[in-house]
Design a protein around this motif. Structure first.
Motif, PDB file in Angstrom:
ATOM      1  N   THR A 171      -3.847  10.938   7.325  1.00 18.52           N
ATOM      2  CA  THR A 171      -5.105  10.840   6.573  1.00 18.52           C
ATOM      3  C   THR A 171      -4.945  11.179   5.088  1.00 18.52           C
ATOM      4  OG1 THR A 171      -5.691  13.079   7.256  1.00 18.52           O
ATOM      5  CG2 THR A 171      -6.604  11.246   8.554  1.00 18.52           C
ATOM      6  N   SER A 200      -7.408  10.625   1.715  1.00 16.51           N
ATOM      7  CA  SER A 200      -7.866  11.744   0.881  1.00 16.51           C
ATOM      8  C   SER A 200      -7.345  11.641  -0.551  1.00 16.51           C
ATOM      9  CB  SER A 200      -7.427  13.069   1.507  1.00 16.51           C
ATOM     10  OG  SER A 200      -7.892  13.141   2.836  1.00 16.51           O
ATOM     11  N   GLN A 215      -9.096   9.041  -2.518  1.00 13.71           N
ATOM     12  CA  GLN A 215     -10.434   9.455  -2.942  1.00 13.71           C
ATOM     13  C   GLN A 215     -10.374  10.502  -4.049  1.00 13.71           C
ATOM     14  OE1 GLN A 215     -13.127  11.431  -0.334  1.00 13.71           O
ATOM     15  NE2 GLN A 215     -14.884  10.451  -1.293  1.00 13.71           N
ATOM     16  N   CYS A 232     -15.630   9.864   4.105  1.00 13.25           N
ATOM     17  CA  CYS A 232     -14.827  10.895   3.461  1.00 13.25           C
ATOM     18  C   CYS A 232     -15.654  11.553   2.368  1.00 13.25           C
ATOM     19  CB  CYS A 232     -13.588  10.235   2.869  1.00 13.25           C
ATOM     20  SG  CYS A 232     -12.485  11.344   1.997  1.00 13.25           S
ATOM     21  N   SER A 283     -11.009  17.780   1.380  1.00 14.69           N
ATOM     22  CA  SER A 283     -11.472  16.504   1.893  1.00 14.69           C
ATOM     23  C   SER A 283     -11.958  16.701   3.328  1.00 14.69           C
ATOM     24  CB  SER A 283     -10.300  15.516   1.872  1.00 14.69           C
ATOM     25  OG  SER A 283     -10.569  14.395   2.669  1.00 14.69           O
ATOM     26  N   LEU A 303     -13.190  14.453   6.579  1.00 15.13           N
ATOM     27  CA  LEU A 303     -13.310  13.110   7.149  1.00 15.13           C
ATOM     28  C   LEU A 303     -14.173  13.182   8.410  1.00 15.13           C
ATOM     29  CD1 LEU A 303      -9.620  11.849   6.928  1.00 15.13           C
ATOM     30  CD2 LEU A 303     -11.544  11.083   5.546  1.00 15.13           C
TER      31      LEU A 303
END
Lengths: 135, 129
Positions: free
Chosen positions: B44, B48, B51, B89, B109, B111
């Motif tokens: 993931t 992250s 973003q 997110c 972060s 999710l």
């Protein structure tokens, strides 16, 4: 039969070899195309000794070491590390990532592991720890 | 310099990020993982970090992504990420300081898959002087 894991249990050492091809594959798979991981001229221009591996590639490889022992990708609950030194990857070479792990805590079904990762004898991760539920 | 009033702010990311089997397969292949029924634990980060970059490089926040290195990383994994998941997110700037000219930003972060928190992660990002 389930083997009981005690504090102090040592997970067998693993050596993974990292080369430029692996850095390119990780860049494509992760979306992290920072040129310090692929372009030697650029890496040197920003003060690095050479192309360096993504810290997150190092961590992913240590994660694979953990999950191979603990029973698959779904067994990890927590995983953290500091990136204290880069893994330096010269062109045409394969450099080592040497990984060791020791169980430091067993609490119910959760097992805490301290991890050590070195490359060319230099420690590259600090405070590397994982919490797993072993299958 | 990071805009000081952005510390503590939480940013919602794209409405949803779809996870495909081929993305999981490609990530797993690099590390030699053959079981791709769920994503490897660090998978993931691709969501992250992307973003974080989108948020922190906005002109009103102003981080210089080109001189950035990753200081540390931590994941807490509550459920597995699988192909077909649609994740939302959100990112929070938790702290910011300058030490020896280096800017040090801690970001978090979260999710979610629907209402379910799937993975929380914390990254320390360092913009070198």
């Amino acid at each position: 039969m389930t083997t009981k894991i005690d504090v102090g249990f040592v997970i067998p050492e693993r050596v993974v070899l990292i080369d430029r091809q692996m850095l390119k594959a990780y860049a494509d798979a992760s979306g992290d195309q920072n040129p310090i991981h692929q372009n030697e001229e650029f890496a040197v221009s920003v003060g690095l000794p050479n192309v360096i591996a993504h810290g997150m590639l190092t961590m992913a490889l240590v994660g694979k070491y953990v999950t191979d022992w603990s029973g698959g990708t779904a067994s990890v609950k927590e995983f953290g590390a500091r990136f204290i030194k880069p893994v330096i990857v010269p062109a045409g070479e394969k450099v080592d990532l040497t990984i060791n792990g020791t169980v430091t805590e067993v609490s119910g079904d959760q097992i805490k592991i301290d991890l050590v990762a070195t490359s060319a004898g230099i420690k590259v991760l600090g405070m590397a720890k994982a919490v797993v539920i072993k299958k | 310099m990071l805009a000081p009033d952005s510390v503590g702010s939480t940013f919602a990311g794209a409405d949803s990020i779809s996870i495909s089997q081929s993305e999981i397969d490609a990530f797993a292949a690099v590390i030699g993982e053959t079981d791709t029924t769920s994503a490897p634990p660090t998978f993931t980060i691709r969501i992250s970090l992307d973003q974080f970059q989108n948020i922190l490089t906005q002109p009103e926040i102003g981080l210089d992504w080109s001189r950035l290195v990753h200081g540390d990383q931590k994941f807490e994994i509550f459920a597995q990420v699988k192909a077909g998941d649609s994740l939302s997110c959100s990112a929070t700037i938790e702290s910011y300081r300058v030490a020896a000219g280096n800017e040090i930003v801690s970001v978090r972060s979260d999710l979610h898959r629907g209402a379910e928190l799937v993975v929380s992660s914390w990254s320390t990002l360092v913009v070198r002087a």
